[in-house]
Design a protein around this motif. Structure first.
Motif, short mmCIF file in Angstrom:
data_model
loop_
_atom_site.label_atom_id
_atom_site.label_comp_id
_atom_site.label_asym_id
_atom_site.label_seq_id
_atom_site.Cartn_x
_atom_site.Cartn_y
_atom_site.Cartn_z
N ASN A 62 1.00 -1.10 0.27
CA ASN A 62 -0.05 -0.13 0.04
C ASN A 62 1.04 1.07 0.09
OD1 ASN A 62 -1.85 1.99 0.56
ND2 ASN A 62 -2.99 0.99 2.05
N THR A 63 0.95 2.24 -1.16
CA THR A 63 1.78 3.14 -1.15
C THR A 63 1.51 4.26 -0.32
OG1 THR A 63 0.25 4.11 -2.87
CG2 THR A 63 2.27 2.82 -3.51
N ASN A 64 0.20 4.09 0.40
CA ASN A 64 -0.08 5.33 1.41
C ASN A 64 0.49 4.91 2.81
OD1 ASN A 64 -1.46 6.98 -0.16
ND2 ASN A 64 -3.46 6.05 0.50
N THR A 65 0.47 3.50 3.15
CA THR A 65 0.86 3.11 4.39
C THR A 65 2.23 2.33 4.47
OG1 THR A 65 -0.33 1.14 4.30
CG2 THR A 65 -1.58 3.16 5.32
N GLU A 66 2.62 1.83 3.35
CA GLU A 66 3.90 1.12 3.05
C GLU A 66 3.52 -0.28 3.61
OE1 GLU A 66 7.09 2.93 4.39
OE2 GLU A 66 7.31 4.42 2.99
N GLN A 67 2.30 -0.60 4.11
CA GLN A 67 1.96 -1.92 4.49
C GLN A 67 2.04 -2.86 3.41
OE1 GLN A 67 -2.00 -2.26 6.12
NE2 GLN A 67 -1.69 -3.97 7.16
N LEU A 68 2.57 -4.28 3.63
CA LEU A 68 2.52 -5.23 2.84
C LEU A 68 1.30 -6.08 3.02
CD1 LEU A 68 6.31 -6.46 3.28
CD2 LEU A 68 5.43 -5.26 1.12
N LEU A 69 0.78 -6.39 1.86
CA LEU A 69 -0.46 -7.13 1.69
C LEU A 69 -0.51 -8.25 0.68
CD1 LEU A 69 -3.05 -3.90 1.64
CD2 LEU A 69 -2.28 -5.38 3.52
N VAL A 70 -1.45 -9.07 0.49
CA VAL A 70 -1.48 -10.12 -0.43
C VAL A 70 -2.69 -9.94 -1.27
CG1 VAL A 70 -1.86 -12.59 -0.68
CG2 VAL A 70 -0.28 -11.85 0.81
N LEU A 71 -2.48 -9.82 -2.40
CA LEU A 71 -3.54 -9.46 -3.28
C LEU A 71 -3.94 -10.83 -4.07
CD1 LEU A 71 -4.35 -6.22 -5.70
CD2 LEU A 71 -4.58 -8.82 -6.59
N LYS A 72 -5.11 -11.11 -4.11
CA LYS A 72 -5.62 -12.35 -4.88
C LYS A 72 -6.64 -12.05 -5.87
CE LYS A 72 -7.19 -17.11 -3.92
NZ LYS A 72 -7.70 -18.34 -3.17
N ALA A 73 -6.24 -12.40 -7.06
CA ALA A 73 -7.08 -12.06 -8.47
C ALA A 73 -7.61 -13.37 -9.14
CB ALA A 73 -6.40 -10.96 -9.24
N PRO A 74 -8.71 -13.42 -9.52
CA PRO A 74 -9.24 -14.41 -10.42
C PRO A 74 -8.44 -14.60 -11.65
CG PRO A 74 -10.88 -12.95 -10.49
CD PRO A 74 -9.88 -12.23 -9.47
N SER A 75 -8.25 -15.99 -12.13
CA SER A 75 -7.76 -16.17 -13.47
C SER A 75 -8.62 -15.62 -14.45
CB SER A 75 -7.39 -17.72 -13.72
OG SER A 75 -7.23 -18.09 -14.98
N THR A 76 -8.07 -15.10 -15.57
CA THR A 76 -9.09 -14.66 -16.60
C THR A 76 -9.60 -15.89 -17.27
OG1 THR A 76 -7.16 -14.90 -18.02
CG2 THR A 76 -7.66 -12.64 -17.28
N ASP A 77 -9.14 -17.19 -16.96
CA ASP A 77 -9.90 -18.34 -17.92
C ASP A 77 -11.06 -18.56 -17.17
OD1 ASP A 77 -7.44 -18.64 -19.28
OD2 ASP A 77 -6.55 -20.06 -17.79
N LEU A 78 -11.29 -18.12 -15.66
CA LEU A 78 -12.55 -18.23 -14.94
C LEU A 78 -13.44 -17.19 -14.98
CD1 LEU A 78 -10.86 -20.42 -11.89
CD2 LEU A 78 -12.27 -21.39 -14.20
N ALA A 79 -13.15 -16.12 -15.81
CA ALA A 79 -13.90 -14.79 -15.70
C ALA A 79 -15.67 -15.17 -15.91
CB ALA A 79 -13.31 -14.10 -16.84
N GLU A 80 -15.72 -16.13 -16.69
CA GLU A 80 -17.23 -16.55 -17.07
C GLU A 80 -17.69 -17.50 -16.15
OE1 GLU A 80 -18.54 -14.62 -19.44
OE2 GLU A 80 -16.74 -13.56 -19.63
N GLN A 81 -17.14 -17.77 -14.92
CA GLN A 81 -17.61 -18.57 -14.21
C GLN A 81 -18.00 -17.92 -12.74
OE1 GLN A 81 -15.61 -22.24 -13.31
NE2 GLN A 81 -14.76 -22.44 -15.53
N PRO A 82 -19.35 -17.61 -12.61
CA PRO A 82 -19.93 -16.73 -11.64
C PRO A 82 -19.66 -17.47 -10.39
CG PRO A 82 -21.74 -17.26 -12.94
CD PRO A 82 -20.77 -17.80 -13.73
N ASP A 83 -19.95 -18.81 -10.33
CA ASP A 83 -19.84 -19.61 -9.13
C ASP A 83 -18.58 -19.35 -8.43
OD1 ASP A 83 -22.39 -20.03 -8.77
OD2 ASP A 83 -22.15 -22.05 -9.86
N TYR A 84 -17.38 -19.64 -9.29
CA TYR A 84 -16.01 -19.18 -8.81
C TYR A 84 -15.69 -17.92 -8.32
CZ TYR A 84 -10.93 -18.38 -8.85
OH TYR A 84 -9.80 -18.13 -8.81
N LEU A 85 -16.21 -16.89 -9.02
CA LEU A 85 -15.96 -15.70 -8.69
C LEU A 85 -16.59 -15.09 -7.29
CD1 LEU A 85 -16.45 -13.67 -12.25
CD2 LEU A 85 -14.32 -14.45 -10.81
#
Length: 570
Positions: free
Chosen positions: A290-313
């Motif tokens: 986080n550039t405001n606080t310099e806190q380290l975080l973990v970001l988890k994003a869905p794979s583009t292969d599953l963009a059309e699977q609403p249950d997974y999202l």
């Protein structure tokens, strides 16, 4: 019109039992500070217990509290209606289960049932959800409008509720949204108020007093004077200032886009990518700062292969909700940033350390005390999840972290199930987790319970102590009750083992294929890992007491029998 950095409101509220001995109504409001004020909004809720039930006041209190608590635990990437409907659905299922599994199963009108109305003010819009016959009104430009629809069915001169919270397994609440205007005055009320005060009198009273707490008291007194025989509960909220358009998020109530594949140094919503942590066909995980606080975080994003699977999202965004619901040093926490999100992802605290799988490589033969320390910490984390009605369903070394201080944390909720919220594929019997750690009942198509997580924890205990698995790969192949009855527990003890026999019996019980024959509480298993259970302190057999002497005697007896047979033959 005044424009400010954030929405500003005034609130007044009041509730009385009136002429009844018990007040079955409940109400609540939450005015968060930034960034929650912009990302989630201001929430008010009112519930009315039905008179035929002696426990409906519990239902109304539960409905209001759980809605206000859980709504702010949902992902910021969810739209207001989606988040609110998910929370209300979970509450409805919980109330319905309490009635169905208790003494009121055959008569829902006597169970945990109530009406429910909620108003959410986010940015420059008002959203409301409604079940039953409580009401939400809007006074605008001297015109009073009833926003909600009474969900009642009339039969001649009598009527009954067509829908109520907790009355059935299926819930279809009304939902609407409108743009806000400065000066709007909303009224949430139970029928003890509006059944005795005509609309013209309501308008007169609402316009006569600007002090909303005082106005709430005056409305209550007016309803009592008009002969109200019911509980009276009302909430008033006035829009004093509206936020500027410039702080609106990218998309108010639509699905956010998926983020692109990120590389070291890339920026997203003020988060700088330090490095990718994990890339798979299902998700992309990054260490960000986080550039405001310099806190380290973990970001988890869905794979583009599953963009059309609403249950997974849906399950991915639910992970953040789960992390917010649980407060334990042994469960990874969610994180937030002081700005709107422009893409679909989840954020969590960064847990420094190594996975349990990596720890095992460094400690191939851990001591019993080391294993106990790990399992007891995991047990505390699981107990916190279970208290929030969450099943983890995927306890295994890859999903567990050990910090440099020795604290063990559960870090992944991809397979977790929150009570009352299952997507279609989960309901259909989707087997969660990893086969070697998965409880046998899942392979029968049954839903998991807390004893299923206990089984996985016991498998992990067994594997840490022996490097093996109690049934090998046979559990995944045993997909019938008959097949599971043939499963045979393989003792954790070996010829060189110094583990006590009672510990092996503890594991055998925790790992029974039938969940009804396991420990019924996680605390019992954790206790028995350290304390010999009297149930297992049966007298040892001769072979257990003196195995070498026993087999020497058997050999001598065999030799004597052979000599006797040879002599008899001659």
């Amino acid at each position: 019109m005044l424009l400010s950095a954030s929405l500003q409101v005034s609130i007044g509220q009041h509730s009385v039992a009136g002429r009844k001995a018990l007040n079955q109504d409940s109400f609540g409001a939450y005015l968060p500070k930034e960034p929650e004020l912009s990302s989630k909004g201001i929430t008010l809720a009112v519930a009315d217990g039905i008179s035929t039930s002696t426990v409906s006041q519990i239902a109304s209190e539960t409905a209001v509290k759980s809605f206000l608590d859980d709504y702010y635990c949902t992902s910021d990437a969810w739209s207001v209606p989606h988040a609110a409907l998910q929370v209300l659905k979970a509450c409805n299922n919980w109330l319905y289960a309490q009635s169905r599994n208790g003494p009121f199963g055959s008569d829902p009108d006597k169970g945990y049932v109530c009406t429910f109305s909620a108003l959410i003010l986010k940015q420059r819009h008002a959203h409301w959800l409604h079940v039953g016959d409580s009401r939400i009104y809007l006074l605008r430009n001297q015109q009073l409008e009833q926003l909600t629809r009474d969900q009642r069915v009339w039969r001649g001169s009598s009527s009954y509720l067509s829908q109520a919270l907790g009355a059935g397994a299926v819930l279809e609440p009304d939902y609407q949204s409108i743009p806000l205007q400065q000066g709007d005055l909303f009224l949430l009320a139970t029928d003890g108020l509006f059944e005795v005060l005509p609309e013209a009198q309501l308008i007169t009273l609402l316009e006569a007093e600007a002090d909303l707490p005082l106005l709430a008291l005056q409305l209550t007194e007016a309803a009592l004077a008009a002969g109200s025989q019911d509980n009276i509960t009302l909430q008033l909220v006035r829009i004093d200032e509206l936020p500027a358009d410039s702080i609106l998020p990218l998309c108010l109530d639509q699905q956010l886009p998926l983020p692109p594949m990120l590389q070291t140094g890339d920026m997203l919503d003020g988060l700088r990518v330090i490095r990718p942590l994990q890339q798979s066909s299902r998700s992309h995980v990054y260490l960000v700062q986080n550039t405001n606080t310099e806190q380290l975080l973990v970001l988890k994003a869905p794979s583009t292969d599953l963009a059309e699977q609403p249950d997974y999202l849906e399950r991915l965004m639910r992970e953040e909700w789960i992390a917010k619901r649980v407060n334990s040093q042994h469960v990874m926490r969610s994180a937030s940033i002081n700005r709107p999100r422009t893409a679909l992802y989840t954020l969590f605290e960064y847990v420094e350390g190594q996975t349990l799988k990596q720890w095992q490589l460094d400690h191939p033969t851990p001591t019993l005390e080391q294993v106990r320390g790990i399992i007891e910490q995991l047990g505390k984390g699981l107990q916190s999840l279970h208290r929030s009605e969450i099943l983890h369903q995927d306890i295994r070394p890859d999903n567990l972290m050990i910090t440099p201080q020795g604290i063990v944390k559960i870090i992944d909720f991809g397979a977790a199930r929150l009570a009352g919220l299952q997507t279609d594929d989960e309901v259909a019997g989707d087997i969660p987790g990893t086969a070697l750690y998965t409880a046998p009942e899942y392979f029968l198509g049954l839903a998991g319970t807390e004893r299923s997580d206990l089984y996985s924890l016991a498998v992990l205990t067994y594997q840490l102590l022996s490097g093996r698995y109690p049934y090998g790969a046979d559990v995944a192949r045993a997909k019938s009750v008959k097949a599971q009855k043939k499963l045979r527990y393989q003792s954790v003890l070996s010829k060189d083992s110094e583990l006590p026999i009672w510990l092996d019996l503890t594991l055998e019980k925790a790992l029974h294929p039938d969940p009804n024959k396991r420990y019924q509480a996680l605390s019992e298993f954790l206790y028995d890992l350290r304390h010999p259970n009297a149930e297992f302190q049966k007298p040892l057999s001769l072979i257990e007491l003196h195995p070498l002497w026993f087999w020497q005697c058997i050999c001598v007896l065999q030799s004597l029998v052979i000599l006797w047979l040879m002599a008899a033959a001659n």
